[in-house]
Motif scaffolding. Structure first.
Motif, short mmCIF file in Angstrom:
data_model
loop_
_atom_site.label_atom_id
_atom_site.label_comp_id
_atom_site.label_asym_id
_atom_site.label_seq_id
_atom_site.Cartn_x
_atom_site.Cartn_y
_atom_site.Cartn_z
N ARG A 50 0.81 -1.22 0.00
CA ARG A 50 0.00 0.00 0.00
C ARG A 50 0.85 1.27 0.00
O ARG A 50 0.31 2.38 -0.02
CB ARG A 50 -0.92 0.00 1.23
N GLY A 51 2.17 1.11 0.08
CA GLY A 51 3.04 2.27 0.08
C GLY A 51 3.09 3.00 1.40
O GLY A 51 3.53 4.15 1.47
N LEU A 52 2.68 2.34 2.48
CA LEU A 52 2.64 2.96 3.80
C LEU A 52 3.93 2.75 4.59
O LEU A 52 4.15 3.42 5.59
CB LEU A 52 1.45 2.43 4.60
N SER A 53 4.75 1.80 4.16
CA SER A 53 6.05 1.54 4.77
C SER A 53 7.06 1.34 3.64
O SER A 53 6.71 0.84 2.57
CB SER A 53 6.02 0.30 5.66
N PRO A 54 8.32 1.71 3.88
CA PRO A 54 9.32 1.56 2.81
C PRO A 54 9.73 0.11 2.61
O PRO A 54 9.77 -0.68 3.56
CB PRO A 54 10.49 2.40 3.32
N HIS A 55 9.98 -0.25 1.37
CA HIS A 55 10.54 -1.55 1.02
C HIS A 55 11.31 -1.36 -0.28
O HIS A 55 10.82 -0.68 -1.19
CB HIS A 55 9.44 -2.60 0.84
N PRO A 56 12.51 -1.93 -0.40
CA PRO A 56 13.28 -1.73 -1.63
C PRO A 56 12.52 -2.21 -2.86
O PRO A 56 11.99 -3.32 -2.88
CB PRO A 56 14.54 -2.58 -1.40
N GLU A 57 12.45 -1.36 -3.85
CA GLU A 57 11.77 -1.76 -5.08
C GLU A 57 12.58 -2.80 -5.84
O GLU A 57 13.80 -2.88 -5.72
CB GLU A 57 11.51 -0.53 -5.96
N ASN A 58 11.86 -3.65 -6.58
CA ASN A 58 12.47 -4.73 -7.37
C ASN A 58 13.30 -5.69 -6.50
O ASN A 58 14.40 -6.09 -6.85
CB ASN A 58 13.34 -4.15 -8.49
#
Length: 347
Positions: A50-58
Motif C-alpha cells: 500500500r506504500g505505507l512503509s518503505p521496502h526496496p523496489e524490485n
C-alpha cells in the motif's frame, strides 16, 4: 540442477511480479537451503504493497513458509536433507541468553526472513531456527499443511498476544483486529482458558470464524463507541486482558480505553504512529507487553506444533484464498481489498 528459481518480487507499491532470480544457496556452515512447499502473504506485507512503509523496489519479499530441507552446511546437526520443517519468520542462534529465555525473535545474532515467497529459501543459523515436523509434507492433508504454515507466524503471533496479555482461566479478553493474527489471537485466548472473548470485527465472514475459534461476543463499533460498548458489557470495568493485533493508532488508543485498571495489553501489531501515554498507563496500572513473536519457543515449548499435528487446533482456516506463485499479484490484491482473510501460496 538449475541455478535459478522463481521468486515473488515487490516492484513498487501496488505492483508485484514473479522473476527468475539466483537460486538460494549455502553461504555459511550453519546455513540450510529449504525447498518451499507453502508460503503466504502477511498483513505486514500489505504495508509495503500500500506504500505505507518503505521496502526496496524490485526486491524479494515474504517471511512465512514451510518446506523440505534440500541442503545443509557442515555445522548443521539438527536437520538433514529430506526433513520437513517450519521456518519461523525470525531466524536465531538458539544458544544465547536471549534465545534460552524464550525470545528468539529478538536474538542479537539473528534477524528476519525477507525472501520466503520463492521456490527456495536460505536459512541462516539453521539449528537455532527451523522447527522440524514429523514425517513429510505428503503425510498431511492440505488443511493440516495450512495450519502448519500458520505456526511460522500468525498463529504464534496471536498466541504471543494472548501470553503477553497474561490471559488466564476465567478472564474476559478483548481481541483488537479481525485479520489472521487477530483471529489466531481469539483461538489462543480460548486455548488459555478465557471465559469471555470479545472479538472486535465488522466483517461477518471474519466474525463467523472468530466465533468458530471461541469468540463469545462480537463488537463492530470503533473508537469511543467501541470503548463504551465494551465497558457496558463489563459492568464499567473493562477487559481483564487486551490483545492488540493491528498496530494502528486507532486500535491502540481503543485498547487503552477498554482495558480494565490493572490489565495488560499484549501488543503484536506492527506499530504505526502509535503513541503510548506514560501518565495514562501509570495511573491505570496498565501493563504493555509484546513485540515480535518468539515462534520457535511457542511451536516447540508451548506445544503449538503438537496441537496442529494432533488436529487439536485448525488455525489454517484463516487462509480463505489459494494461489500459485505466478498469481502473486492477485494474492496481494485479494488481501488488500479484503476479498480474503489471508492468501496462501502453493508450490
Amino acid at each position: 540442477m538449475s541455478e535459478t528459481m522463481k521468486a515473488a518480487i515487490f516492484v513498487r507499491p501496488g505492483e508485484m511480479t514473479v522473476r527468475e532470480v539466483p537460486k538460494a544457496r549455502l553461504e555459511k556452515d550453519d546455513d540450510a537451503v529449504v525447498r518451499v512447499v507453502r508460503a503466504c502473504v502477511c498483513g505486514s506485507d500489505l504495508w509495503y504493497f500500500r506504500g505505507l512503509s518503505p521496502h526496496p523496489e524490485n526486491s524479494q519479499i515474504g517471511h512465512e513458509s514451510i518446506g523440505v530441507v534440500e541442503q545443509v552446511g557442515d555445522a548443521v546437526t539438527s536437520v538433514r536433507p529430506g526433513d520437513f520443517v517450519v521456518l519461523p519468520f525470525p531466524y536465531s542462534c538458539g544458544k544465547c541468553p536471549v534465545c534460552e529465555a524464550g525470545f528468539e525473535s529478538v536474538c542479537p545474532h539473528g534477524g528476519y526472513f525477507g525472501a520466503s515467497q520463492a521456490e527456495y529459501v536460505r536459512v541462516p543459523e539453521a539449528d537455532g531456527t527451523v522447527v522440524k515436523v514429523p514425517g513429510s509434507p505428503e503425510d498431511y492433508d492440505d488443511a493440516t499443511l495450512a495450519s502448519l504454515l500458520t505456526i511460522a507466524d500468525v498463529m504464534s503471533t496471536g498466541y504471543h498476544a494472548a501470553v503477553s496479555a497474561e490471559v488466564k482461566s476465567g478472564d474476559t479478553a478483548v481481541v483488537m483486529g479481525d485479520g489472521a493474527v487477530g483471529l489466531c489471537g481469539v483461538l489462543s485466548a480460548h486455548m488459555l482458558g478465557a471465559k469471555r472473548i470479545i472479538a472486535m470485527s465488522r466483517h461477518e465472514d471474519r466474525a463467523a470464524l472468530a466465533r468458530e475459534f471461541g469468540a463469545t461476543d462480537v463488537v463492530a463499533e470503533r473508537d469511543q463507541a467501541a470503548v463504551d460498548k465494551v465497558l457496558a458489557m463489563t459492568d464499567g470495568y473493562g477487559a481483564d486482558a487486551v490483545l492488540e493485533c493491528v498496530g494502528s493508532k486507532q486500535s491502540f488508543d481503543t485498547a487503552i480505553g477498554l482495558a480494565r485498571r490493572g490489565a495488560v495489553i499484549g501488543r503484536v501489531g506492527l506499530p504505526h504512529d502509535v503513541e503510548i501515554s506514560a501518565e495514562g498507563t501509570f495511573y491505570g496500572n496498565i501493563g504493555i507487553k509484546g513485540g515480535p513473536a518468539p515462534v520457535r519457543h511457542y511451536d516447540l515449548k508451548a506445544g503449538l506444533l503438537d496441537a496442529v499435528v494432533r488436529g487439536e487446533i485448525n488455525p489454517g482456516r484463516v487462509f480463505t484464498g489459494e494461489y500459485d506463485l505466478n498469481h502473486i499479484q492477485e494474492a496481494y490484491e485479494a488481501m488488500d481489498q479484503r476479498k480474503v482473510i489471508k492468501s496462501l501460496i502453493r508450490f
